[in-house]
Design a protein around this motif. Structure first.
Motif, short mmCIF file in Angstrom:
data_model
loop_
_atom_site.label_atom_id
_atom_site.label_comp_id
_atom_site.label_asym_id
_atom_site.label_seq_id
_atom_site.Cartn_x
_atom_site.Cartn_y
_atom_site.Cartn_z
N PRO A 185 1.84 49.69 -9.93
CA PRO A 185 0.30 49.28 -10.19
C PRO A 185 -0.78 48.62 -9.87
O PRO A 185 -0.27 48.35 -8.69
N LEU A 186 -2.02 49.09 -9.81
CA LEU A 186 -2.66 48.88 -9.31
C LEU A 186 -3.50 48.47 -9.98
O LEU A 186 -4.74 48.97 -11.22
N ILE A 187 -4.73 47.03 -10.61
CA ILE A 187 -5.04 46.63 -10.91
C ILE A 187 -6.57 46.23 -10.94
O ILE A 187 -6.74 45.88 -9.40
N ASP A 188 -7.55 46.09 -10.89
CA ASP A 188 -8.61 45.81 -10.64
C ASP A 188 -9.45 44.10 -11.65
O ASP A 188 -8.71 44.03 -12.99
N LYS A 189 -10.71 43.83 -11.18
CA LYS A 189 -11.16 42.45 -12.31
C LYS A 189 -12.56 42.70 -11.99
O LYS A 189 -13.14 42.87 -10.25
N HIS A 190 -13.23 42.35 -12.50
CA HIS A 190 -13.93 42.00 -12.55
C HIS A 190 -15.06 40.83 -13.49
O HIS A 190 -14.73 40.62 -14.37
N SER A 191 -16.12 40.47 -12.92
CA SER A 191 -16.79 38.82 -13.24
C SER A 191 -18.59 39.54 -13.85
O SER A 191 -18.55 40.07 -13.02
N THR A 192 -19.03 39.16 -14.69
CA THR A 192 -20.58 39.68 -15.20
C THR A 192 -21.24 38.77 -14.52
O THR A 192 -22.98 39.56 -15.07
N GLY A 193 -20.80 38.05 -14.11
CA GLY A 193 -21.54 37.92 -12.96
C GLY A 193 -21.91 36.00 -13.66
O GLY A 193 -22.00 36.34 -14.88
N GLY A 194 -22.04 34.73 -13.05
CA GLY A 194 -22.39 33.46 -13.44
C GLY A 194 -22.48 32.90 -11.77
O GLY A 194 -23.47 33.76 -10.69
N VAL A 195 -23.31 31.91 -11.74
CA VAL A 195 -23.24 30.66 -11.01
C VAL A 195 -22.16 30.00 -10.38
O VAL A 195 -21.46 29.58 -11.62
N GLY A 196 -22.10 30.39 -9.17
CA GLY A 196 -21.19 29.58 -8.35
C GLY A 196 -19.87 30.21 -8.77
O GLY A 196 -18.27 29.60 -8.91
#
Length: 456
Positions: free
Chosen positions: A100-111
């Motif tokens: 399995p191949l998994i992705d991760k993302h953040s909507t963005g923030g400080v630090g």
């Protein structure tokens, strides 16, 4: 078949029109959205295609983005925009042995440097990670900017190089380029400098187009809320998270969403090289307040998404072991080398860019920290050069802010609140005053703030 899968640059509907996008068509789309009308998939596809191919100028695309930011989009429009972004380039395909191949993302923030911790941890647990990352938006830092702090590290890899790095280390992080969702890459930079960053449909389409084009089996998305997030209100953060889950479902991509608090900066470091150093510290097993907790939560969600039968307690144990055994740090080192970077920074973070000046900001009175305004800290780092005020600006990877106190900490008058890492080309008193203003000190004890709210 183990290759890039090309996709059409235009939908059938758009292809039925002459190849040249007339200015009037763009103006009609701008005016319609300005007046609150819903746009057809054909209209959205033609606008995105026209801008990507250089026939629509920046000022018209900026107007269209601002109309969307002000008026919003329904699910059908947002899905159409996501598809238009995807169809502007190619999709990745991977052989079964890499799954399995998994992705991760953040909507963005400080630090927010969670990718630098989570990707090697999950890879060390035996699950492959493929991530397409972006640059900073306004006061929110970008993973690509952080990675470019590492001397020699390449984020623009071709197909064969992606597969090679993935086979070698089980993780690969690349930036957007002219082949992978180029339309989003172009509008991403424009949003950064035109005040259209915080639109939920634009965020969702940007994030999900990269997730879907990456060809992964699932994605865990960290949706942030609070003063240091692109979405300030927790209700809107949940709305964004559920929107991205629906878009993922429409394209057959399973998603999990973690809602996390960005009411104060994540961890202590804000600024590109400073955040790389902090991520390395966490990979060595140091407990970084707020950051380590969130990193473990995201890693567990990625493992459980990759292995549906995996119990959460077992996943948590695997994550802890990947860090304590040193395997995650070893993956990070191998990955840096695999993408052409100087792997010596793993053992010697001082090889990363360093500011010429470090000033300590003292507390004006004694008490307990009741708030650290993440947006104020992010704006200060931005003005010091850690991000872009204009599209053409160059990022200074060395500068930023390091918090010496977080919410709930006690501080005495004269003790340090923060360190400012900078070049000294601004008014020192103004810089110190801006850093001081980010902290609120209460006369009574304050409980530390938990970083994770819930998982959708």
């Amino acid at each position: 078949m183990e290759s890039f899968m090309s996709t059409s640059l235009a939908s059938e509907a758009c292809a039925s029109h002459p190849p040249h996008v007339e200015a009037g068509d763009v103006l009609s789309a701008i005016a319609a959205k300005r007046d609150g009308a819903s746009l057809s998939a054909q209209s959205i596809e033609c606008v995105v295609r026209g801008y990507t191919e250089g026939r629509i100028p920046d000022y018209q695309m900026a107007a269209w983005l601002m109309a969307v930011a002000c008026r919003g989009m329904n699910d059908a429009e947002t899905t159409a925009l996501t598809k238009a972004y995807i169809d502007s380039g190619v999709r990745l395909e991977f052989a079964d042995h890499r799954r399995p191949l998994i992705d991760k993302h953040s909507t963005g923030g400080v630090g927010d440097k969670t990718t630098l911790f989570v990707a090697p941890v999950v890879a060390a647990c035996g699950v492959s990670v493929m991530k397409i990352s972006g640059r900073g938006l306004d006061f929110a830092g970008g993973t690509v900017d952080k990675l470019e702090s590492i001397p020699g590290l390449r984020i623009d890899l071709d197909h064969e190089q992606i597969l090679e790095v993935l086979d070698r280390t089980r993780m690969v992080v690349v930036g957007q380029n002219t082949r992978l969702v180029p339309a989003d890459g172009a509008t991403y930079a424009l949003r950064d400098v035109t005040g259209s960053v915080e639109s939920l449909p634009l965020i969702a389409a940007s994030v999900m187009s990269k997730k879907i084009a990456a060809g992964t089996d699932g994605a865990v998305i960290d949706v942030k809320y609070g003063s240091g997030a692109l979405v300030g209100d927790i209700a809107r953060a949940e709305e964004l998270g559920r929107l991205m889950i629906r878009i993922g479902s429409a394209f057959g991509l399973p998603c999990r969403v973690v809602l996390s608090d960005m009411g104060q900066p994540l961890g202590r470091a804000v600024g590109n090289a400073l955040e790389v150093k902090e991520a390395l510290s966490a990979l060595r097993g140091d407990q970084v307040p707020g950051f380590t907790e969130l990193g473990h939560v995201l890693a567990v969600e990625m493992l459980c998404l990759a292995e549906p039968g995996l119990m959460r307690q077992a996943a948590e144990a695997r994550v802890r072991d990947a860090v304590s055994s040193g395997r995650a740090l070893a993956v990070f080192r191998a990955w840096v080398a695999g993408q052409g970077g100087d792997a010596r920074v793993v053992g010697n973070p001082d090889l990363l860019p360093t500011a010429t000046r470090v000033d300590v900001v003292p507390a004006s009175w004694s008490g307990w920290i009741s708030d650290v305004d993440a947006r104020a800290v992010g704006k200060l780092a931005l003005r010091l050069g850690a991000g872009r005020l204009r599209q053409e600006d160059r990022v200074d990877h060395a500068v930023g802010v390091v918090l010496r106190r977080r919410v709930g900490d006690e501080v005495r008058q004269g003790e340090p609140l923060a360190e400012v890492h900078w070049r000294g080309d601004a008014d020192p008193e103004a810089v110190s005053a801006e850093a001081t203003a980010a902290f609120t000190i209460d006369s009574r004890p304050v409980e530390p703030r938990s970083g994770v709210h819930s998982v959708l």
